[in-house]
Structure formats: structure tokens, C-alpha cells
Design an enzyme around this catalytic site. Structure first.
Site, PDB file in Angstrom:
ATOM      1  N   HIS A 145       0.825  -1.217   0.000  1.00 50.77           N
ATOM      2  CA  HIS A 145       0.000   0.000   0.000  1.00 50.77           C
ATOM      3  C   HIS A 145       0.861   1.270   0.000  1.00 50.77           C
ATOM      4  CE1 HIS A 145      -3.481   2.428   0.336  1.00 50.77           C
ATOM      5  NE2 HIS A 145      -4.223   1.618   1.065  1.00 50.77           N
ATOM      6  N   ALA A 146       2.124   1.169   0.413  1.00 45.13           N
ATOM      7  CA  ALA A 146       3.002   2.332   0.354  1.00 45.13           C
ATOM      8  C   ALA A 146       3.244   2.763  -1.087  1.00 45.13           C
ATOM      9  CB  ALA A 146       4.336   2.026   1.036  1.00 45.13           C
TER      10      ALA A 146
END
Length: 476
Positions: A145-146
Site C-alpha cells: 500500500h506504500a
């Protein structure tokens, strides 16, 4: 041929929010893994699929980059080209045993999602699953998700998937980035950047203070009111919602279990319009109806559950990729049996949450929290997200027909990270179908089959408001 790549996630420095997600994984329950699950009408040609991934990593160099941490974690992580990048470490295929279908496929997706990334390499993996009935196949793309939020992921797929089965001979062919020519920032460079950013921020403080003082002197009463209003808003946004957590869903564990559901986009939109509400209001109302049924089936009388809704802050001028989201924390009213009233309540609660001056609580706290050790970040973030019974997200998808290495994408199920909550449920509109991916904690929701049936009933109840609707389809 053009040599231009795709402008997507071009920055090489993580934002404070992305840093939080990267470092919060000190607690495995807070893993920030996303899985895009594409159902294909046929098995793509393997060499062509591998070549497509090579092309994609040249189009989007982020997929050849790993995360570099500064010394002692004192600055923001940065993205730098992996000098040992090997596509074979990221792209694999498996074949299901004869006679196995969706249960085995979902098990493959769950295993992929819960296997930790090798943090010394670019944080993504792709898996082709063959052997589905009728010659179909599935493609699973696992991202951290980064790298991006849901909308950024849709932008990525839209830019990389084909509009025809045949190979496009005129598509751009950028060269592979060379780590020797583009070594990227190293650990000490990352730390130096952080020192420079902090110095610039400190240097700007006197200017900001003087400006604020001047404005306050011109209209002290108005400025005092603004400060008080913002402080009260921050308390409402960052504090607990009024609802207590559901005792039925109180346990938490590290495992993920997936459920997939289809329904017609037109039917859900018709149901929303019949009540004068939005598609998202109808979606969340259906989920709350499912949670009511699940509680009733288990003899648990709960009126409300704790719920969070990610809200996109992405504007038309924002760069593609990255993360532009905030989170609204609400009390989900599952005791309300009238779907119209439930939909209206959702609309009111979301509108009230969006109007809060401090609605972007993540953005407010991220710069401070990102400086803390990973274990502390995990404790603080987990203390908030683990109290949620439901996180619900709705992401507009790709409406046109798209192909992957010659195979048509029939469905696209989104499985977002479950940051310690009982269920993270995401809806992605693909073509004319709303694809719902539910990521469940089996320690909290112990009967996946029952919950799947409750989901079907919750959506059917809402869809009936729009007239003659096709029944939702539970995959499995």
C-alpha cells in the site's frame, strides 16, 4: 516507436503516510498488502505474459525499485533502483489440481496476500493461476500500500492493460532503467534530505508565526473561534466513534480470509437513485444490512458497530500513483432494518464527517507519527484501527473492455489491507459489474460461509429498492 514511459508514482521519497504504512508492519496484523484479483476468460500465453511484465516495469520504473531506509530510521524511506532486479523473482504461475475451483483459488490469493514481502526487493508479486473451469484463469497482483492507494491502482491498470486481444505494435518501448546511470538515493542521502527538510521547515516557522500573529491582531475573535472549532473537530475526528465494538467480533488474529461477490452496477445505482442517495450510500447500507443479519444469526443483539470509510482526497491535478486518502470513523447503525432509512443515515453521517475541518486526521498526524520507531507506530496505529469492526471502501474501476496478454479481464476483485479490523470490504466497478472483495479476520468472523450469505442478503435487500434487480452472485 515512442520511448516515453507512464507517468505514475514518479517521486522517489515516501510521504509521511506511506512511511507509516511501511513501518507499521512491525506488527504483522498491520500488514499493508493489497491484492488485485483479475478473473480472465482464458489462460494467457505465458511467454507473452512475462514479456508484458518486463514491458510494464520499463513503463513504470517504480516496479524496479526497492525501499531504502535511512540510518536508524531517522528520515523518510526512499525508492531506489534494485541493482539485482530479476523479473523471475516477481512473476510466477501455478495450476490448480483437477476438479478444484474457487475455494482453491481464494486459498491461493489468501496465501499470496499473507506472505511477507522480501523488503530488500521491489514490493510486488504477480501470480497466474491456471486450471479454472471452462479454461479460465486468474491473475493476482500483490502490491504494498506504500506504493499506491486504490484509485492509484486503477490508474496503473488503466495505463498498462490492453484494449484489444492482439499485441499493439505501436505501444511505447522505453528502455530499462540502468542502476549505474540512475543509482537513486542511498541511506545517507535519505537522511540528508530529512535534515534539509527539517531545516527548511524550522526556517519558515518565524514567517508563519508572524503571519498568523498579524491575522490574529486584525480579527482576534474570528481567529480564536477558528482555533476552537478546529480543536473540537480534531477531538471528534480522532476520538472514538460513539459506538462500542461488537462483542461478537471482538477477537482479532493475523489470518485473512477472502469472499468475492458480484452484482450489477446499474441495479445498485437504480437503488441509490430511488432514495435520492449516492451509489456509495447504497453500498455501505448493504454492508450494514449484512452485518445485522450475521449478528442476528449468531444471537447477538448489537445496535451499532465501529466503522471507518477511507475517503479519496485525490484531485484532478494530483500525480498518478501514491496515496491521497483520509479516513472517516463512524458508528454503523446495523439495528435499522429499513434499507431506505439506513441509506439516509449513512449519507448524513458521511456528509457530516467530510465537513469536519479536521477530516484529514491521517494527514494531520502522519508527519509526527512517521518519526517514531516502527514498534511505536504499530502500537499507535493499531490502537485505532484494531477497534474497527468494518472498514468499507468503494473504488471506481475501469468501465471499458481490457485485456492482459490476450486474455479478457472479466472481473476485478479488490482485496485491500485489513489493518487489524474485523473486515475490510472493498467494491470495485469493473465494466457493468460491481465486484466486492471482502477481507475477513477468521478470528472475528468465524463462519465465512454464513457471512457470505449475509452479504448476498444485505445487497439483495438494497437492490430491491430499485425495482427488478438481478440477484447478487457469491463466488465460491
Amino acid at each position: 516507436m515512442s520511448s516515453e514511459g507512464l507517468s505514475w508514482a514518479d517521486t522517489d521519497e515516501m510521504s509521511a503516510f506511506e512511511t507509516l504504512m511501511w513501518r507499521a508492519e512491525a506488527d504483522p496484523a498491520l500488514r499493508s498488502t493489497m491484492v488485485a484479483f483479475a478473473l480472465l476468460d482464458s489462460a494467457p500465453d505465458w511467454p507473452r505474459l512475462v514479456e508484458a511484465h518486463d514491458w510494464a516495469t520499463r513503463m513504470v520504473p517504480r516496479f524496479r525499485k526497492r525501499v531504502v531506509e535511512p540510518p536508524l530510521g531517522l528520515g523518510s524511506p526512499v525508492w531506489a533502483l534494485d541493482p539485482d532486479f530479476d523479473l523471475a523473482r516477481h512473476v510466477r504461475r501455478v495450476r490448480l489440481p483437477d476438479g478444484e475451483g474457487w475455494p482453491a483459488l481464494l486459498a491461493q490469493a489468501e496465501h499470496l496476500a499473507t506472505t511477507p514481502f522480501d523488503r530488500s526487493r521491489p514490493p510486488w508479486e504477480a501470480l497466474l493461476v491456471e486450471g479454472l473451469p471452462d479454461g479460465r484463469a486468474a491473475y493476482l497482483l500483490k502490491l504494498h500500500h506504500a506504493t499506491t492507494d486504490g484509485m492509484g491502482g486503477v490508474q496503473l491498470f488503466s495505463g498498462l492493460l490492453n484494449r484489444h486481444r492482439e499485441t499493439d505494435p505501436d505501444k511505447p518501448q522505453p528502455p530499462a532503467p540502468d542502476p549505474d546511470d540512475e543509482p537513486g538515493p542511498g541511506p545517507w542521502t535519505a537522511l540528508g534530505r530529512q535534515v534539509r527538510h527539517d531545516a527548511e521547515a524550522l526556517a519558515a516557522v518565524p514567517t508563519h508565526v508572524l503571519r498568523a500573529a498579524g491575522e490574529a491582531l486584525r480579527d482576534p475573535i474570528a481567529k480564536a473561534r477558528e482555533a476552537v472549532a478546529f480543536g473540537l473537530s480534531a477531538i471528534r475526528v480522532m476520538g472514538d466513534p460513539k459506538a462500542e465494538g461488537s462483542p461478537l467480533l471482538a477477537r482479532r488474529g493475523p489470518d485473512w480470509r477472502f469472499v468475492a461477490l458480484d452484482l450489477a452496477f446499474a441495479d445498485l445505482r437504480a437503488a441509490a437513485k430511488s432514495c435520492g442517495q449516492s451509489l456509495n450510500d447504497a453500498y455501505v447500507a448493504a454492508l450494514l444490512g449484512a452485518f445485522r443479519r450475521y449478528h442476528e444469526a449468531n444471537g447477538s443483539g448489537v445496535d451499532e458497530i465501529r466503522m471507518a470509510i477511507p475517503v479519496s482526497l485525490r484531485g484532478g491535478d494530483d500525480d498518478a500513483g501514491g496515496n491521497r486518502i483520509a479516513s472517516l470513523r463512524l458508528a454503523g447503525r446495523i439495528a435499522e432494518k429499513d434499507p431506505r432509512a439506513r441509506m439516509a443515515a449513512v449519507a448524513q453521517d458521511v456528509a457530516r464527517g467530510r465537513a469536519e475541518p479536521a477530516a484529514d486526521d491521517v494527514g494531520l498526524l502522519s508527519p509526527l507519527l512517521a518519526r517514531l520507531p516502527g514498534s511505536v507506530i504499530a502500537a499507535v496505529a493499531g490502537g485505532v484501527t484494531k477497534g474497527n469492526d468494518l472498514q468499507a471502501s468503494n473504488v471506481p474501476g475501469i468501465r471499458e473492455e481490457v485485456y492482459l496478454a490476450g486474455a479478457r479481464v472479466e472481473r476485478m476483485y479488490p482485496y485491500a489491507p485489513r489493518p487489524g479490523c474485523a473486515a475490510m470490504i472493498t467494491m470495485l466497478t469493473h465494466g457493468d459489474t460491481c465486484c466486492v472483495g471482502a477481507n475477513l479476520d477468521p478470528a472475528a468472523i468465524t463462519d465465512r460461509e454464513l457471512f457470505g450469505r449475509c452479504l448476498v442478503e444485505g445487497f439483495a435487500e438494497v437492490l430491491a429498492l430499485g425495482g427488478d434487480a438481478a440477484p447478487p452472485v457469491l463466488r465460491g
